[in-house]
Scaffold this motif. Structure first.
Motif, PDB file in Angstrom:
ATOM      1  N   TRP A  81       0.892  -1.248  -0.124  1.00  0.00           N
ATOM      2  CA  TRP A  81       0.201  -0.055   0.003  1.00  0.00           C
ATOM      3  C   TRP A  81       0.825   1.244   0.004  1.00  0.00           C
ATOM      4  O   TRP A  81       0.268   2.296  -0.373  1.00  0.00           O
ATOM      5  CB  TRP A  81      -1.011   0.108   1.265  1.00  0.00           C
ATOM      6  CG  TRP A  81      -0.321  -0.115   2.567  1.00  0.00           C
ATOM      7  CD1 TRP A  81       0.083  -1.272   3.222  1.00  0.00           C
ATOM      8  CD2 TRP A  81       0.264   1.117   3.328  1.00  0.00           C
ATOM      9  NE1 TRP A  81       0.779  -0.591   4.429  1.00  0.00           N
ATOM     10  CE2 TRP A  81       0.878   0.567   4.410  1.00  0.00           C
ATOM     11  CE3 TRP A  81       0.545   2.585   3.043  1.00  0.00           C
ATOM     12  CZ2 TRP A  81       1.420   1.451   5.289  1.00  0.00           C
ATOM     13  CZ3 TRP A  81       0.836   3.408   4.176  1.00  0.00           C
ATOM     14  CH2 TRP A  81       1.594   2.748   5.093  1.00  0.00           C
ATOM     15  N   PHE A  82       2.021   1.141   0.348  1.00  0.00           N
ATOM     16  CA  PHE A  82       2.998   2.372   0.740  1.00  0.00           C
ATOM     17  C   PHE A  82       4.062   2.284  -0.689  1.00  0.00           C
ATOM     18  O   PHE A  82       4.967   3.074  -0.419  1.00  0.00           O
ATOM     19  CB  PHE A  82       3.918   2.238   1.931  1.00  0.00           C
ATOM     20  CG  PHE A  82       4.511   1.148   2.113  1.00  0.00           C
ATOM     21  CD1 PHE A  82       5.709   0.673   1.681  1.00  0.00           C
ATOM     22  CD2 PHE A  82       4.031   0.094   2.964  1.00  0.00           C
ATOM     23  CE1 PHE A  82       6.318  -0.581   1.799  1.00  0.00           C
ATOM     24  CE2 PHE A  82       4.590  -1.105   3.175  1.00  0.00           C
ATOM     25  CZ  PHE A  82       5.751  -1.344   2.775  1.00  0.00           C
ATOM     26  N   ALA A  83       3.556   1.819  -1.760  1.00  0.00           N
ATOM     27  CA  ALA A  83       4.663   1.613  -3.041  1.00  0.00           C
ATOM     28  C   ALA A  83       5.001   2.935  -3.385  1.00  0.00           C
ATOM     29  O   ALA A  83       6.112   3.253  -3.571  1.00  0.00           O
ATOM     30  CB  ALA A  83       4.245   0.533  -3.915  1.00  0.00           C
ATOM     31  N   ASP A  84       4.042   3.735  -3.400  1.00  0.00           N
ATOM     32  CA  ASP A  84       4.131   5.225  -3.937  1.00  0.00           C
ATOM     33  C   ASP A  84       5.139   6.203  -3.221  1.00  0.00           C
ATOM     34  O   ASP A  84       5.960   6.660  -3.762  1.00  0.00           O
ATOM     35  CB  ASP A  84       2.856   5.801  -4.370  1.00  0.00           C
ATOM     36  CG  ASP A  84       1.947   5.152  -5.324  1.00  0.00           C
ATOM     37  OD1 ASP A  84       2.431   4.417  -6.141  1.00  0.00           O
ATOM     38  OD2 ASP A  84       0.664   5.566  -5.570  1.00  0.00           O
ATOM     39  N   PHE A  85       4.829   5.785  -1.907  1.00  0.00           N
ATOM     40  CA  PHE A  85       5.515   6.541  -0.957  1.00  0.00           C
ATOM     41  C   PHE A  85       7.033   6.182  -0.698  1.00  0.00           C
ATOM     42  O   PHE A  85       7.971   7.098  -1.085  1.00  0.00           O
ATOM     43  CB  PHE A  85       5.043   6.504   0.443  1.00  0.00           C
ATOM     44  CG  PHE A  85       3.700   7.197   0.429  1.00  0.00           C
ATOM     45  CD1 PHE A  85       3.212   8.231  -0.222  1.00  0.00           C
ATOM     46  CD2 PHE A  85       2.952   6.464   1.246  1.00  0.00           C
ATOM     47  CE1 PHE A  85       1.850   8.710  -0.137  1.00  0.00           C
ATOM     48  CE2 PHE A  85       1.511   6.737   1.615  1.00  0.00           C
ATOM     49  CZ  PHE A  85       0.930   8.050   0.740  1.00  0.00           C
ATOM     50  N   ALA A  86       7.282   4.972  -1.189  1.00  0.00           N
ATOM     51  CA  ALA A  86       8.438   4.297  -0.905  1.00  0.00           C
ATOM     52  C   ALA A  86       9.404   4.694  -2.391  1.00  0.00           C
ATOM     53  O   ALA A  86      10.467   5.003  -2.362  1.00  0.00           O
ATOM     54  CB  ALA A  86       8.541   2.815  -0.743  1.00  0.00           C
ATOM     55  N   ASN A  87       8.724   4.611  -3.299  1.00  0.00           N
ATOM     56  CA  ASN A  87       9.284   5.049  -4.614  1.00  0.00           C
ATOM     57  C   ASN A  87       9.774   6.272  -4.763  1.00  0.00           C
ATOM     58  O   ASN A  87      10.636   6.558  -5.278  1.00  0.00           O
ATOM     59  CB  ASN A  87       8.434   4.460  -5.845  1.00  0.00           C
ATOM     60  CG  ASN A  87       8.237   2.984  -5.941  1.00  0.00           C
ATOM     61  OD1 ASN A  87       9.151   2.528  -5.889  1.00  0.00           O
ATOM     62  ND2 ASN A  87       7.116   2.650  -6.690  1.00  0.00           N
ATOM     63  N   TYR A  88       8.912   7.225  -4.224  1.00  0.00           N
ATOM     64  CA  TYR A  88       9.049   8.654  -4.270  1.00  0.00           C
ATOM     65  C   TYR A  88      10.328   9.103  -3.240  1.00  0.00           C
ATOM     66  O   TYR A  88      11.497   9.519  -3.794  1.00  0.00           O
ATOM     67  CB  TYR A  88       7.967   9.245  -3.599  1.00  0.00           C
ATOM     68  CG  TYR A  88       8.320  10.958  -3.547  1.00  0.00           C
ATOM     69  CD1 TYR A  88       8.195  11.750  -4.695  1.00  0.00           C
ATOM     70  CD2 TYR A  88       8.726  11.338  -2.355  1.00  0.00           C
ATOM     71  CE1 TYR A  88       8.631  13.025  -4.500  1.00  0.00           C
ATOM     72  CE2 TYR A  88       8.755  12.929  -2.224  1.00  0.00           C
ATOM     73  CZ  TYR A  88       8.750  13.660  -3.220  1.00  0.00           C
ATOM     74  OH  TYR A  88       9.085  15.045  -3.052  1.00  0.00           O
ATOM     75  N   HIS A  89      10.405   8.585  -2.196  1.00  0.00           N
ATOM     76  CA  HIS A  89      11.651   8.749  -1.194  1.00  0.00           C
ATOM     77  C   HIS A  89      12.935   8.004  -1.647  1.00  0.00           C
ATOM     78  O   HIS A  89      14.019   8.747  -1.290  1.00  0.00           O
ATOM     79  CB  HIS A  89      11.184   8.326   0.277  1.00  0.00           C
ATOM     80  CG  HIS A  89      10.374   9.418   0.917  1.00  0.00           C
ATOM     81  ND1 HIS A  89      10.571  10.445   1.297  1.00  0.00           N
ATOM     82  CD2 HIS A  89       9.092   9.178   1.168  1.00  0.00           C
ATOM     83  CE1 HIS A  89       9.674  11.298   1.666  1.00  0.00           C
ATOM     84  NE2 HIS A  89       8.619  10.382   1.795  1.00  0.00           N
ATOM     85  N   ALA A  90      12.634   6.818  -2.107  1.00  0.00           N
ATOM     86  CA  ALA A  90      14.155   6.101  -2.487  1.00  0.00           C
ATOM     87  C   ALA A  90      14.488   6.286  -3.733  1.00  0.00           C
ATOM     88  O   ALA A  90      15.849   6.477  -4.086  1.00  0.00           O
ATOM     89  CB  ALA A  90      13.672   4.664  -2.443  1.00  0.00           C
ATOM     90  N   GLU A  91      13.989   6.596  -4.705  1.00  0.00           N
ATOM     91  CA  GLU A  91      14.200   7.064  -6.107  1.00  0.00           C
ATOM     92  C   GLU A  91      13.577   8.345  -6.964  1.00  0.00           C
ATOM     93  O   GLU A  91      13.762   8.409  -7.864  1.00  0.00           O
ATOM     94  CB  GLU A  91      13.709   5.735  -6.974  1.00  0.00           C
ATOM     95  CG  GLU A  91      14.618   4.500  -6.755  1.00  0.00           C
ATOM     96  CD  GLU A  91      16.214   4.492  -6.921  1.00  0.00           C
ATOM     97  OE1 GLU A  91      16.222   5.449  -8.011  1.00  0.00           O
ATOM     98  OE2 GLU A  91      16.911   3.840  -6.315  1.00  0.00           O
ATOM     99  N   ASN A  92      12.854   8.991  -6.094  1.00  0.00           N
ATOM    100  CA  ASN A  92      12.358  10.325  -6.450  1.00  0.00           C
ATOM    101  C   ASN A  92      11.472  10.152  -7.620  1.00  0.00           C
ATOM    102  O   ASN A  92      11.347  11.016  -8.463  1.00  0.00           O
ATOM    103  CB  ASN A  92      13.327  11.501  -6.601  1.00  0.00           C
ATOM    104  CG  ASN A  92      12.697  12.547  -6.715  1.00  0.00           C
ATOM    105  OD1 ASN A  92      11.946  13.068  -5.887  1.00  0.00           O
ATOM    106  ND2 ASN A  92      13.626  13.778  -7.609  1.00  0.00           N
ATOM    107  N   PHE A  93      10.639   8.961  -7.474  1.00  0.00           N
ATOM    108  CA  PHE A  93       9.900   8.562  -8.573  1.00  0.00           C
ATOM    109  C   PHE A  93       8.251   8.826  -8.154  1.00  0.00           C
ATOM    110  O   PHE A  93       7.772   8.608  -7.388  1.00  0.00           O
ATOM    111  CB  PHE A  93       9.960   7.095  -8.966  1.00  0.00           C
ATOM    112  CG  PHE A  93       8.911   6.571  -9.760  1.00  0.00           C
ATOM    113  CD1 PHE A  93       9.242   6.535 -11.307  1.00  0.00           C
ATOM    114  CD2 PHE A  93       7.801   5.991  -9.475  1.00  0.00           C
ATOM    115  CE1 PHE A  93       8.487   6.024 -12.046  1.00  0.00           C
ATOM    116  CE2 PHE A  93       6.963   5.594 -10.408  1.00  0.00           C
ATOM    117  CZ  PHE A  93       7.124   5.475 -11.739  1.00  0.00           C
ATOM    118  N   VAL A  94       7.634   9.654  -9.159  1.00  0.00           N
ATOM    119  CA  VAL A  94       6.218  10.021  -9.049  1.00  0.00           C
ATOM    120  C   VAL A  94       5.445   9.336  -9.975  1.00  0.00           C
ATOM    121  O   VAL A  94       5.926   9.426 -11.199  1.00  0.00           O
ATOM    122  CB  VAL A  94       6.070  11.414  -8.980  1.00  0.00           C
ATOM    123  CG1 VAL A  94       4.649  11.787  -8.941  1.00  0.00           C
ATOM    124  CG2 VAL A  94       6.936  12.075  -7.815  1.00  0.00           C
TER     125      VAL A  94
END
Length: 344
Positions: free
Chosen positions: A225-238
């Protein structure tokens, strides 16, 4: 694991998640209990990692703590790691320290008050000045973490003193609990310039970024459920294609999370940092907090609180707790006891 050894738990063995130990009061009883456990593994096709199995020991490291006949105490290797830690010099360093130390907050009285000078630096638009108060808070937490008391199981033949909590119009009597530590091995993940001097330990908990696969829960039901948040913080991916309203909500929510490889943590409303979990891991944690050796088969709200106290978070925790209690056979058989029939 609990289902496989359900008739042996607390009698000949203890189980937590995917770890367990077999015990006995003599060499012969240990052999007998071990034989039954291995036979059960064969019957259920449960495969054990031989390199991680230890037989006939008088003490050992379980869940990051040393277990012996004297009780539960901290692992001396962990004490050395903490004692050598310099104070953080960046916001990321503070988040890393508080995120891991906060996992043990239930062992430290007034943890939030002690850590307040450092948590203040995590607030938005706050200049990073690691003041004297921050240094004192850091050293105090290190001292308390390295001087954890030995937990000893009570003598069940002696009388118990009952402590009651009458908050929320519900009275719960605590008659005593067998010593158990639910803390996982997190302090070994702290950034430490002395790491090369320490023995490298194998970390069994894995949650690499690749498992997120740069996908979101909107396109893949199996993604966290937190994939979007993790991708943003880890790889700056939106993710692309969000409306302006969705973007506003996303960036409003994402600031409450931070990535500390390989985990995502959330700074909750009570300023406690908790690790984000999902899927089977979340349900296993909920199960352990409800009907584990120290679970107590409490109601949904108290079960959820025990999960929060253990340092975990997921958004549907209360819903899942209510569902678990509703389907718990032991809870349904016991039913509600009227005040007239309660123990004085």
């Amino acid at each position: 694991m609990v289902a496989i050894f359900h008739d042996m738990i607390e009698k000949t063995m203890e189980v937590f998640m995917d770890d367990f130990l077999v015990f006995g009061d003599s060499f012969s009883s240990c052999l007998s209990h071990l034989d039954k456990m291995l036979q059960r593994c064969e019957d259920t096709n449960l495969v054990l990692n031989w390199e991680k199995c230890h037989f006939m020991v008088k003490e050992g490291i379980v869940l990051g703590h040393k277990i012996s006949k004297t009780g539960i105490e901290v692992d001396k290797a962990k004490v050395d790691v903490i004692a050598k830690l310099p104070h953080p010099t960046t916001v990321k360093g503070i988040r890393s320290f508080l995120g891991h130390a906060g996992f043990y907050r239930r062992f430290i009285q007034d943890f939030s008050k002690i850590a307040r000078p450092m948590t203040h630096l995590l607030e938005k638009e706050t200049p990073f000045i690691f003041s004297k108060e921050c240094i004192e808070a850091f050293e105090t937490l290190k001292l308390k973490l390295t001087q954890a008391p030995i937990l000893v199981a009570p003598d069940w033949d002696l009388p118990f003193e009952i402590m009651c909590d009458a908050s929320d119009f519900a009275v719960g009597a605590v008659l005593g609990q067998r010593a158990e530590n639910l803390a996982a091995d997190h302090l070994s993940r702290l950034e430490n310039p002395h790491q090369s001097e320490l023995e490298k330990k194998e970390i069994t908990e894995t949650f690499p970024l690749e498992t997120l696969g740069m996908v979101t829960f909107r396109s893949d039901n199996n993604a966290p459920w937190f994939a979007d948040f993790a991708n943003y913080h880890a790889e700056n991916f939106v993710i692309k294609g969000m409306s302006s309203q969705q973007k506003n909500k996303f960036f409003k929510d994402v600031k409450h999370y931070f990535w500390d490889d390989p985990f995502l943590f959330k700074i909750c409303a009570d300023q406690v940092i908790r690790r984000c979990v999902h899927g089977k891991e979340a349900l296993d944690i909920l199960e352990a907090c409800h009907n584990g050796p120290t679970g107590g088969h409490h109601g949904a709200n108290l079960t959820a609180k025990k999960v929060f106290d253990a340092g975990f978070f997921w958004p549907t925790i209360y819903k899942d707790a209510h569902e678990l209690v509703k389907n718990c056979d032991s809870c349904q058989r016991q039913g509600k006891i009227s005040q007239r029939d309660e123990m004085p």
